[in-house]
Design a protein around this motif. Structure first.
Motif, PDB file in Angstrom:
ATOM      1  N   ARG A 382       5.021   8.979  11.119  1.00 36.31           N
ATOM      2  CA  ARG A 382       4.803   8.336   9.855  1.00 36.31           C
ATOM      3  C   ARG A 382       3.065   8.155  10.185  1.00 36.31           C
ATOM      4  O   ARG A 382       3.286   7.641   8.591  1.00 36.31           O
ATOM      5  CB  ARG A 382       5.617   6.956  10.776  1.00 36.31           C
ATOM      6  CG  ARG A 382       6.938   7.172  10.610  1.00 36.31           C
ATOM      7  CD  ARG A 382       7.557   7.440   9.152  1.00 36.31           C
ATOM      8  NE  ARG A 382       8.682   7.313   8.950  1.00 36.31           N
ATOM      9  CZ  ARG A 382       9.586   7.535   8.099  1.00 36.31           C
ATOM     10  NH1 ARG A 382       9.251   7.890   7.151  1.00 36.31           N
ATOM     11  NH2 ARG A 382      10.717   7.051   7.904  1.00 36.31           N
ATOM     12  N   ARG A 384       0.168   9.796   8.706  1.00 35.37           N
ATOM     13  CA  ARG A 384       0.695  10.348   7.498  1.00 35.37           C
ATOM     14  C   ARG A 384       0.299   9.442   6.224  1.00 35.37           C
ATOM     15  O   ARG A 384      -0.316   9.609   5.660  1.00 35.37           O
ATOM     16  CB  ARG A 384       0.402  11.721   7.910  1.00 35.37           C
ATOM     17  CG  ARG A 384      -0.456  12.675   8.009  1.00 35.37           C
ATOM     18  CD  ARG A 384      -1.483  13.572   7.102  1.00 35.37           C
ATOM     19  NE  ARG A 384      -2.697  13.405   6.957  1.00 35.37           N
ATOM     20  CZ  ARG A 384      -4.107  12.840   6.916  1.00 35.37           C
ATOM     21  NH1 ARG A 384      -3.807  13.137   8.141  1.00 35.37           N
ATOM     22  NH2 ARG A 384      -4.967  12.286   6.294  1.00 35.37           N
ATOM     23  N   ASP A 385       1.908   9.518   6.171  1.00 30.81           N
ATOM     24  CA  ASP A 385       2.466   8.297   4.813  1.00 30.81           C
ATOM     25  C   ASP A 385       1.869   6.565   5.058  1.00 30.81           C
ATOM     26  O   ASP A 385       1.088   6.874   4.282  1.00 30.81           O
ATOM     27  CB  ASP A 385       3.674   8.635   5.405  1.00 30.81           C
ATOM     28  CG  ASP A 385       4.129   9.913   4.610  1.00 30.81           C
ATOM     29  OD1 ASP A 385       3.615  10.920   4.413  1.00 30.81           O
ATOM     30  OD2 ASP A 385       5.456   9.881   5.350  1.00 30.81           O
ATOM     31  N   TYR A 387      -1.694   6.231   6.065  1.00 32.43           N
ATOM     32  CA  TYR A 387      -2.641   6.236   5.259  1.00 32.43           C
ATOM     33  C   TYR A 387      -2.402   6.630   4.442  1.00 32.43           C
ATOM     34  O   TYR A 387      -3.160   6.757   3.073  1.00 32.43           O
ATOM     35  CB  TYR A 387      -3.299   7.352   6.656  1.00 32.43           C
ATOM     36  CG  TYR A 387      -4.736   7.746   5.339  1.00 32.43           C
ATOM     37  CD1 TYR A 387      -5.345   6.313   5.794  1.00 32.43           C
ATOM     38  CD2 TYR A 387      -5.120   9.117   5.076  1.00 32.43           C
ATOM     39  CE1 TYR A 387      -6.707   7.010   5.051  1.00 32.43           C
ATOM     40  CE2 TYR A 387      -6.828   9.111   4.449  1.00 32.43           C
ATOM     41  CZ  TYR A 387      -6.726   8.268   4.341  1.00 32.43           C
ATOM     42  OH  TYR A 387      -8.660   8.673   3.516  1.00 32.43           O
ATOM     43  N   GLU A 388      -1.760   7.443   3.642  1.00 31.66           N
ATOM     44  CA  GLU A 388      -1.798   8.482   2.574  1.00 31.66           C
ATOM     45  C   GLU A 388      -1.152   7.784   0.754  1.00 31.66           C
ATOM     46  O   GLU A 388      -1.998   7.109   0.446  1.00 31.66           O
ATOM     47  CB  GLU A 388      -1.436   9.686   2.642  1.00 31.66           C
ATOM     48  CG  GLU A 388      -2.238  11.045   2.255  1.00 31.66           C
ATOM     49  CD  GLU A 388      -2.289  12.295   2.927  1.00 31.66           C
ATOM     50  OE1 GLU A 388      -0.583  12.214   2.716  1.00 31.66           O
ATOM     51  OE2 GLU A 388      -2.396  12.950   3.679  1.00 31.66           O
ATOM     52  N   GLN A 389       0.043   7.194   1.495  1.00 34.22           N
ATOM     53  CA  GLN A 389       0.459   6.210   0.515  1.00 34.22           C
ATOM     54  C   GLN A 389       0.895   4.275   0.372  1.00 34.22           C
ATOM     55  O   GLN A 389       0.354   3.489   0.047  1.00 34.22           O
ATOM     56  CB  GLN A 389       2.643   5.705   0.767  1.00 34.22           C
ATOM     57  CG  GLN A 389       2.525   7.706   1.041  1.00 34.22           C
ATOM     58  CD  GLN A 389       4.565   8.038   0.997  1.00 34.22           C
ATOM     59  OE1 GLN A 389       4.859   7.011  -0.179  1.00 34.22           O
ATOM     60  NE2 GLN A 389       4.823   8.712   0.837  1.00 34.22           N
ATOM     61  N   ALA A 390      -0.304   3.975   1.909  1.00 31.57           N
ATOM     62  CA  ALA A 390      -0.270   2.387   2.445  1.00 31.57           C
ATOM     63  C   ALA A 390      -2.018   2.492   2.472  1.00 31.57           C
ATOM     64  O   ALA A 390      -2.062   1.511   2.667  1.00 31.57           O
ATOM     65  CB  ALA A 390       0.886   2.246   3.787  1.00 31.57           C
ATOM     66  N   GLY A 391      -2.592   3.213   2.549  1.00 29.78           N
ATOM     67  CA  GLY A 391      -4.162   3.557   2.617  1.00 29.78           C
ATOM     68  C   GLY A 391      -4.318   2.459   4.071  1.00 29.78           C
ATOM     69  O   GLY A 391      -5.129   1.928   3.877  1.00 29.78           O
ATOM     70  N   GLY A 442      13.315   9.392   4.188  1.00 33.29           N
ATOM     71  CA  GLY A 442      12.104   9.333   3.398  1.00 33.29           C
ATOM     72  C   GLY A 442      11.415   7.954   4.236  1.00 33.29           C
ATOM     73  O   GLY A 442      11.015   6.890   4.764  1.00 33.29           O
ATOM     74  N   PHE A 443       9.695   7.850   2.980  1.00 36.50           N
ATOM     75  CA  PHE A 443       8.689   6.407   4.188  1.00 36.50           C
ATOM     76  C   PHE A 443       9.183   5.555   2.682  1.00 36.50           C
ATOM     77  O   PHE A 443       8.960   5.903   1.497  1.00 36.50           O
ATOM     78  CB  PHE A 443       7.405   7.300   3.311  1.00 36.50           C
ATOM     79  CG  PHE A 443       6.198   6.746   4.133  1.00 36.50           C
ATOM     80  CD1 PHE A 443       5.818   6.119   5.183  1.00 36.50           C
ATOM     81  CD2 PHE A 443       5.185   6.038   3.134  1.00 36.50           C
ATOM     82  CE1 PHE A 443       4.866   5.412   5.968  1.00 36.50           C
ATOM     83  CE2 PHE A 443       4.992   4.899   3.315  1.00 36.50           C
ATOM     84  CZ  PHE A 443       4.184   4.633   4.235  1.00 36.50           C
ATOM     85  N   LEU A 444       9.113   4.526   3.540  1.00 39.39           N
ATOM     86  CA  LEU A 444       9.711   3.788   2.125  1.00 39.39           C
ATOM     87  C   LEU A 444       9.467   2.180   3.280  1.00 39.39           C
ATOM     88  O   LEU A 444      10.038   1.962   4.278  1.00 39.39           O
ATOM     89  CB  LEU A 444      11.079   2.971   1.958  1.00 39.39           C
ATOM     90  CG  LEU A 444      11.684   1.970   0.765  1.00 39.39           C
ATOM     91  CD1 LEU A 444      11.055   3.013  -0.517  1.00 39.39           C
ATOM     92  CD2 LEU A 444      12.709   1.492   0.823  1.00 39.39           C
ATOM     93  N   ILE A 445       7.893   1.276   2.329  1.00 37.42           N
ATOM     94  CA  ILE A 445       7.844   0.573   3.007  1.00 37.42           C
ATOM     95  C   ILE A 445       8.711  -0.916   2.757  1.00 37.42           C
ATOM     96  O   ILE A 445       8.968  -0.920   1.405  1.00 37.42           O
ATOM     97  CB  ILE A 445       6.176  -0.136   2.327  1.00 37.42           C
ATOM     98  CG1 ILE A 445       5.199   1.464   3.375  1.00 37.42           C
ATOM     99  CG2 ILE A 445       5.680  -1.539   2.929  1.00 37.42           C
ATOM    100  CD1 ILE A 445       4.662   1.050   4.099  1.00 37.42           C
TER     101      ILE A 445
END
Ligand code: ADP
Ligand code: MG
Length: 578
Positions: A382, A384-385, A387-391, A442-445
């Motif tokens: 998780r 990488r996501d 960082y890339e999707q949630a900063g 899937g990546f879901l916040i």
């Protein structure tokens, strides 16, 4: 306001009376160069000492306004002055004699971090200093002569030598204030340049021992590898060179005992400014950094941990997960989610204090245990996501598994306490070692609309009358939850204990005390089924920033509160078992 002479006569009139008569002294007295407030008088000589404060106008104190105009300098000056008074008090503590706590003189004991404390507050027009005095007694009767000594001899001397600019060493004050301004400059620089942290060359990271925060003598100073080095121009100190850690995923590797955890610990405390001589003066980390760790046994309430944990064998819903007794992995998963909710932009993780099965699952294990049989999506998959999707950046200490090499942007090897940049070398090796195969959900916040189930207060609690008094039973309606703190480790509101042992970035028992006050206010005033956790924390914290300690304290603000970060307020609310 009464005059100090009136206080003297009052003292004479109550000498040798029963101890509770001391209560008649409550009030405010004009001394030649300051006002003395007796806020709360102890009930007997063995009880917690009495609370007093003094107010000194800037006109009398005489500090240059440039020392307190900016928040960062003001906080540094407050801290410096608190330390001054603490030193003065040492000479007079228990010099007035008597039973119990007679003659005690105390103010906050400041540690290595510079915190904003109720002990000393500088406002636009004055300096306020809060402290404790043990009112002297013979047995259980008033010894007014001794109190007169304290209030008319000791205290004026201490105040004059702590809060009057002309009696202080300007060079030292300037050093403290300038350091804070330089530290603040680095904090702003990190934000502008998208960096997680700065560690100056020459910094001393290790501490003396597990129970002492002082720098370790004769240790190896920190020096940046050339490839990660940067030179900044600070407003006061001028040029300073050190290592910058960029946004992204940074891995700290190296053999055991080479200083990995020490580096991470210095980074986690870099959210605070440190005093001169600490060794970490110029170790500055993103203010929102959160140290994440396993915390077996903690309570989790209504947290969506499905990013990491799904399909539990007991069919428990992990999108609104509850447990009074979390496992290592679920506690760490909840910690990550709660920190995203708190808007942290930097996670700090040490394998020493993490749940292994939360962090990674190796290739072989993935072949043996199929994805369907494993509820955990490890952090490895998780990060990488995140960082890339949630900063959200991560700095990770991982000396035992190469699996993290594939996801890292920078790799630092600690070699005999010296950092070495091995990013290039390892990235080449990565081409030869294939990354483990992964198939993950899937990546879901989560949307963070979550609320906390709350117990309805059977009777209304009143905003006014918050005097913390618990005198008569008929008064019960006005009672507030009773606060008890246990050092830095935990606090209790009435009978409910909130365990903060694993909040490694909490640094002072006064922060724990403050968290208790903030949370009590939240429970009594803000929390209900409609308010989201985020809203609750934000409204409490906003109030603290705008109005100071008053709304949380009742009839007077005591000495002994230190401002915690918002992150720790989130964490305390999340650990409240309700
Ligand atoms: P690791 O996490 O790599 O196993 P630690 O950070 O726990 O290693 O450090 C191991 C020991 O080395 C600790 O006792 C620490 O105090 C000491 N140490 C760390 N950094 C230094 C240094 N720069 N100079 C001297 N001793 C250090
Ligand atoms: Mg370690």
């Amino acid at each position: 306001m009464k005059t100090s002479n009136e206080l003297r006569s009052l003292l004479t009139s109550i000498d040798h009376k029963g101890y509770p008569t001391y209560k008649t002294l409550s009030g405010c007295y004009q001394f030649p160069s300051y006002q003395l407030y007796i806020d709360h008088v102890q009930g007997d000589p063995f009880a917690s000492p009495s609370s007093l404060h003094v107010e000194i106008s800037h006109k009398a104190a005489g500090f240059p306004s440039s020392y307190y105009i900016e928040d960062c300098s003001r906080i540094a000056l407050q801290d410096y002055l608190t330390r001054c008074l603490s030193i003065q008090f040492e000479d007079f503590n228990f010099k007035a004699k008597g039973s119990g706590k007679s003659g005690l003189l105390s103010i906050s004991r400041c540690g290595q971090e510079v915190l904003e404390r109720s002990a000393c507050q500088i406002t636009h027009d004055k300096i306020i200093a809060r402290f404790h005095v043990g009112f002297p007694a013979f047995g259980r009767t008033i010894n007014a002569k001794e109190l007169e000594k304290i209030l008319f001899d000791f205290l004026p001397y201490c105040i004059e030598h702590s809060f009057f600019y002309q009696n202080l060493d300007d060079k030292k004050i300037q050093e403290a204030v300038y350091l804070a301004e330089d530290q603040n400059f680095i904090r702003e620089y990190l934000k502008k340049e998208h960096l997680c942290a700065f560690i100056a060359n020459g910094s001393i990271l290790p501490r003396k021992s597990g129970v002492s925060d002082l720098p370790l003598k004769n240790s190896v100073p920190f020096f940046s590898p050339a490839s990660m080095e940067r030179t900044l121009l600070l407003p006061h100190r001028g040029e300073i060179t050190g290592m910058v850690i960029p946004h992204g995923i940074t891995l700290i590797v190296g053999g055991g005992y080479h200083g990995k955890s020490t580096l991470l610990e210095a980074l986690q405390m870099g959210v605070y400014n440190h005093i001169i001589g600490d060794g970490r003066e110029y170790v500055i980390t993103d203010d929102t950094a959160v140290k994440l760790r396993a915390e077996d046994g903690r309570s989790i309430r209504n947290v969506d941990i499905s990013l990491f944990i799904n399909d539990l064998p007991n069919k428990k819903d992990t999108t609104c997960f509850f447990t009074p007794d979390a496992s290592g992995s679920t506690s760490q998963a909840a910690g990550v989610i709660e920190s995203i909710e708190a808007e942290s932009k930097l996670f700090l993780i040490d394998e020493d204090t993490s749940a292994t099965n939360f962090m990674l699952r190796d290739d072989f294990m993935q072949q043996v245990i199929s994805r369907e049989k494993e509820p955990i999506t490890p952090f490895l998959e998780r990060a990488r996501d995140l960082y890339e999707q949630a900063g959200i950046s991560t700095i990770l200490v991982a000396g035992s598994s190469g699996a993290f090499f594939h996801i890292a942007d920078s790799i630092i090897q600690m070699d005999s306490y010296r950092p070495v940049d091995i990013t290039e070398k390892v990235k080449k090796l990565c081409l030869e070692h294939t990354a483990p195969r992964t198939r993950i959900p899937g990546f879901l916040i989560p949307d963070f609309q979550r609320t906390l189930p709350c117990r309805k207060q059977s009777e209304p609690r009143h905003l006014k009358d918050r005097n913390g008094g618990y005198r008569t039973n008929s008064d019960k309606r006005h009672e507030h939850m009773k606060i008890k703190t246990f050092g830095k480790d935990s606090f209790a509101l009435d009978k409910e204990t909130v365990d903060l042992r694993y909040l490694e970035q909490l640094t002072d028992s006064e922060q724990t005390n403050a968290l208790a006050h903030l949370l009590r206010y939240g429970l009594e005033q803000v929390i209900d089924e409609k308010n989201t956790v985020k809203h609750i924390v934000e409204s409490i914290y906003d109030l603290l920033e705008k109005k100071g300690w008053e709304p949380f304290c009742g009839s007077y603000v005591p000495c002994g509160l230190a401002k915690p970060r918002k992150e720790e307020l989130f964490a305390s609310l999340n650990r409240f078992r309700g």
